[in-house]
Each structure stands twice: as C-alpha cells, then as structure tokens.
Design a protein around this motif. Structure first.
Motif, PDB file in Angstrom:
ATOM      1  N   ARG A  10       0.862  -1.185  -0.175  1.00 25.60           N
ATOM      2  CA  ARG A  10       0.146   0.034   0.174  1.00 25.60           C
ATOM      3  C   ARG A  10       0.946   1.203   0.022  1.00 25.60           C
ATOM      4  O   ARG A  10       2.183   1.160   0.056  1.00 25.60           O
ATOM      5  CB  ARG A  10      -0.876   0.084   1.439  1.00 25.60           C
ATOM      6  CG  ARG A  10      -1.745  -1.291   1.409  1.00 25.60           C
ATOM      7  CD  ARG A  10      -2.373  -1.247   2.600  1.00 25.60           C
ATOM      8  NE  ARG A  10      -3.580  -2.475   2.745  1.00 25.60           N
ATOM      9  CZ  ARG A  10      -4.264  -2.520   3.654  1.00 25.60           C
ATOM     10  NH1 ARG A  10      -4.291  -1.994   4.499  1.00 25.60           N
ATOM     11  NH2 ARG A  10      -5.182  -3.501   3.660  1.00 25.60           N
ATOM     12  N   PRO A  11       0.427   2.393  -0.024  1.00 26.97           N
ATOM     13  CA  PRO A  11       0.958   3.753   0.019  1.00 26.97           C
ATOM     14  C   PRO A  11       1.789   3.728   1.497  1.00 26.97           C
ATOM     15  O   PRO A  11       1.392   2.962   2.394  1.00 26.97           O
ATOM     16  CB  PRO A  11      -0.054   4.725   0.029  1.00 26.97           C
ATOM     17  CG  PRO A  11      -1.017   4.099  -0.672  1.00 26.97           C
ATOM     18  CD  PRO A  11      -1.131   2.684  -0.627  1.00 26.97           C
ATOM     19  N   PRO A  33       5.931   0.083  -1.290  1.00 23.41           N
ATOM     20  CA  PRO A  33       4.736   0.861  -1.785  1.00 23.41           C
ATOM     21  C   PRO A  33       4.729   0.541  -3.277  1.00 23.41           C
ATOM     22  O   PRO A  33       5.378   0.954  -4.047  1.00 23.41           O
ATOM     23  CB  PRO A  33       4.902   2.263  -1.508  1.00 23.41           C
ATOM     24  CG  PRO A  33       5.776   2.067  -0.245  1.00 23.41           C
ATOM     25  CD  PRO A  33       6.748   1.259  -0.400  1.00 23.41           C
ATOM     26  N   MET A  35       1.878   1.858  -4.699  1.00 23.66           N
ATOM     27  CA  MET A  35       0.853   2.711  -5.107  1.00 23.66           C
ATOM     28  C   MET A  35       1.039   4.152  -4.501  1.00 23.66           C
ATOM     29  O   MET A  35       1.424   4.138  -3.207  1.00 23.66           O
ATOM     30  CB  MET A  35      -0.488   2.324  -4.423  1.00 23.66           C
ATOM     31  CG  MET A  35      -1.846   2.949  -5.094  1.00 23.66           C
ATOM     32  SD  MET A  35      -2.404   2.232  -6.485  1.00 23.66           S
ATOM     33  CE  MET A  35      -2.975   0.774  -5.832  1.00 23.66           C
ATOM     34  N   GLU A  36       1.018   5.204  -5.251  1.00 26.76           N
ATOM     35  CA  GLU A  36       1.069   6.496  -4.642  1.00 26.76           C
ATOM     36  C   GLU A  36       0.074   7.219  -5.045  1.00 26.76           C
ATOM     37  O   GLU A  36      -0.478   7.049  -6.332  1.00 26.76           O
ATOM     38  CB  GLU A  36       2.531   7.299  -5.295  1.00 26.76           C
ATOM     39  CG  GLU A  36       3.848   6.761  -4.469  1.00 26.76           C
ATOM     40  CD  GLU A  36       5.092   7.486  -5.042  1.00 26.76           C
ATOM     41  OE1 GLU A  36       4.797   8.452  -6.012  1.00 26.76           O
ATOM     42  OE2 GLU A  36       6.064   7.343  -4.411  1.00 26.76           O
ATOM     43  N   ILE A  37      -0.686   8.225  -4.316  1.00 28.13           N
ATOM     44  CA  ILE A  37      -1.813   8.826  -4.496  1.00 28.13           C
ATOM     45  C   ILE A  37      -1.299  10.366  -5.083  1.00 28.13           C
ATOM     46  O   ILE A  37      -0.631  11.073  -4.217  1.00 28.13           O
ATOM     47  CB  ILE A  37      -2.716   9.135  -3.332  1.00 28.13           C
ATOM     48  CG1 ILE A  37      -3.188   7.594  -2.906  1.00 28.13           C
ATOM     49  CG2 ILE A  37      -3.961  10.023  -3.739  1.00 28.13           C
ATOM     50  CD1 ILE A  37      -3.951   6.810  -3.876  1.00 28.13           C
ATOM     51  N   GLU A  38      -1.748  10.524  -6.217  1.00 31.01           N
ATOM     52  CA  GLU A  38      -1.386  11.910  -6.911  1.00 31.01           C
ATOM     53  C   GLU A  38      -2.717  12.797  -6.821  1.00 31.01           C
ATOM     54  O   GLU A  38      -3.521  12.293  -7.934  1.00 31.01           O
ATOM     55  CB  GLU A  38      -0.851  11.665  -8.095  1.00 31.01           C
ATOM     56  CG  GLU A  38      -0.308  12.988  -8.873  1.00 31.01           C
ATOM     57  CD  GLU A  38       0.565  12.428 -10.338  1.00 31.01           C
ATOM     58  OE1 GLU A  38      -0.202  12.614 -11.384  1.00 31.01           O
ATOM     59  OE2 GLU A  38       1.683  12.008 -10.332  1.00 31.01           O
ATOM     60  N   ARG A 165      -3.802   6.823  -9.094  1.00 33.70           N
ATOM     61  CA  ARG A 165      -3.002   5.982  -8.390  1.00 33.70           C
ATOM     62  C   ARG A 165      -1.789   5.880  -9.576  1.00 33.70           C
ATOM     63  O   ARG A 165      -2.010   5.274 -10.706  1.00 33.70           O
ATOM     64  CB  ARG A 165      -3.600   4.775  -8.037  1.00 33.70           C
ATOM     65  CG  ARG A 165      -5.003   4.998  -7.509  1.00 33.70           C
ATOM     66  CD  ARG A 165      -5.766   3.717  -7.475  1.00 33.70           C
ATOM     67  NE  ARG A 165      -7.022   3.848  -7.057  1.00 33.70           N
ATOM     68  CZ  ARG A 165      -8.165   4.155  -8.044  1.00 33.70           C
ATOM     69  NH1 ARG A 165      -7.727   4.375  -9.139  1.00 33.70           N
ATOM     70  NH2 ARG A 165      -9.375   4.375  -7.551  1.00 33.70           N
ATOM     71  N   PRO A 168       4.955   3.916  -7.912  1.00 33.03           N
ATOM     72  CA  PRO A 168       6.500   4.355  -7.646  1.00 33.03           C
ATOM     73  C   PRO A 168       7.613   4.037  -8.455  1.00 33.03           C
ATOM     74  O   PRO A 168       7.313   2.975  -8.787  1.00 33.03           O
ATOM     75  CB  PRO A 168       6.558   4.231  -6.157  1.00 33.03           C
ATOM     76  CG  PRO A 168       5.213   3.917  -5.502  1.00 33.03           C
ATOM     77  CD  PRO A 168       4.501   3.218  -6.721  1.00 33.03           C
TER      78      PRO A 168
END
Length: 256
Positions: A10-11, A33, A35-38, A165, A168
């Motif tokens: 996860r993030p 991680p 997944m990064e939330i942008e 999403r 990274p």
C-alpha cells in the motif's frame, strides 16, 4: 499467525500503520509501496460537481484519499455542507476520515467492497422515494459495479474523480530482492490497481512470485489475481487491518 511474513504494497503511510498492527501480533512485514496517490488539479468539471452538491441525495466515498480530497474540495465551495446529504463509505477507515468532520456515515460492518456496501439496508433505503441522485467520490477509474448497480436500481449517478494512482519508481528486480532479503512468504495487495502494479513491477519474476500466497481485499480482485496466474489467493473480504488479521487467523502460514 506468527509464521506469516508479509510484503505490504500500500502507500507508505498505510503500510506503516498496518506494519505496527502486525508487529503487535508477532508478525514480520516489509514495505514496498506499489501505489502513490497523486491529487488531480481542480478542473471545471470538479468545480461544477462541487457546486451542484445540494442537488444530490447521497454521497458515496470509496477510499480515504477520496474522503480527504473531496472534503478539501467541498470546503473551498461550501461554508457548510448541505444537511440533507446521506453519506456512505466502502469501509470503516474511509468512514473515520468523514466522521472526524462530524458527518454521519453508513458503511458495511463486514467487508470493505462494493458488494458489501450495496447490501446495506440504509443504502437500499435511498430508493424508498423518488429516484435519488448519487455522487461517487473516487480516483480515476474503478468501482464500476457500484455505479452500474445503483443505476440499475434507478439512481442517477455521477462521478467526482479526485486523484490518480501511480506506480512509484523502483529499479528492476527490487520486488524479488525484497522478498528474498526479508524472507517473506506472502504478498498483500489492497486493490485491483495494486495487483496490476504488482504484476507490472514483477515482470519476468511474476511466475515465481505468483507461487506465494496473495492476500486481496475482495472476490473481484481475487478473480483477477487467479486470472493473472496467482496460485494461492486469500480473499480477506476487506482492506482493513482487522480483515487482514482475520484472514491470516484462518490460513496457516506457508513454509519457505
């Protein structure tokens, strides 16, 4: 449960919180991680949806980032949120973000997925009167079943997309190295896109990684994982720490 050694994907902040919970139960984990939330820049469509908020009967929030970014957007355009709105979330973690702002939120007690939410009596109660208008707060794409089912029941459904999403940047072979160095025996993903990113990063190593137990949050993601070649899929029926722990309790840890 102490035999489990999990890769958390996860993030980073969510991995850190889950890792602490696992450690308290005697389980080792490592964070990578996927997944990064942008956050998306505010668009005219977003602004129009926000300004039209009072015309909806319900708001469905599908994730914690959607909750945070949605509340930030509404705060820029509404000194006070419309009082008649009914709020729903896919899981308890998302509900908590909304509840901190004083909102009354309905969410399923069991299961952090669209199917569980759609089974809520309070959500079904929206259809006791005239066909409702429902706004779904989400990232780019996803939760199509939720909107489709609500429309089949007679609702008018709009999306408010607030983030994307992204995977990274990791060097080739990172996934295999972390699994080996940390002696991990299972992988946890929290969404369909997380699974997609896992397969993408694994690349030529996927056939080997697919032999490990793969913990997923819902039947839909479990189906996708099996279709991708995962050999041992565990459906946690939720993405919360409690759901993950419950799944681990009912499955013996593999030996490497």
């Amino acid at each position: 449960m102490t035999g489990w050694r999990l890769l958390l994907t996860r993030p980073a902040a969510e991995n850190q919180a889950l890792a602490a919970t696992l450690q308290a139960r005697g389980m080792h984990s490592a964070s990578l991680p996927l997944m990064e939330i942008e956050a998306l820049a505010e668009t005219e469509q977003q602004r129009a949806r926000a300004l039209d908020l009072a015309s909806y009967q319900a708001v469905v929030v599908v994730s914690k980032p959607a909750a945070r970014l949605g509340l930030d957007l509404f705060a820029r355009h509404w000194p006070q949120l419309p009082a008649h709105l009914r709020w729903f979330s896919v899981g308890a973690g998302t509900a908590q973000v909304l509840q901190v702002q004083g909102l009354l939120v309905s969410f399923p007690a069991q299961g952090d997925d669209s199917e569980a939410l759609l089974g809520l009596p309070s959500l079904q109660g929206l259809f006791d009167g005239p066909p409702p208008r429902v706004l779904i707060l989400r990232g780019e794409g996803g939760r199509e079943l939720l909107a489709q089912t609500l429309r089949e029941r007679g609702a008018s459904v709009d999306y408010l997309e607030l983030y994307r999403r992204v995977l990274p940047s990791h060097t080739a072979g990172t996934l295999r190295r972390v699994l080996h160095m940390e002696r991990l025996n299972a992988v946890l993903v929290s969404s369909a896109q997380g699974l997609e990113h896992l397969c993408q990063l694994a690349a030529a190593d996927w056939a080997q990684i697919a032999e490990l137990p793969l913990l997923v949050p819902s039947p839909r993601v479990a189906e996708l994982a099996r279709a991708a070649g995962a050999r041992h899929v565990i459906d946690c029926r939720g993405a919360s720490a409690a759901a993950v722990l419950a799944a681990l309790e009912t499955h013996p840890a593999p030996t490497l």
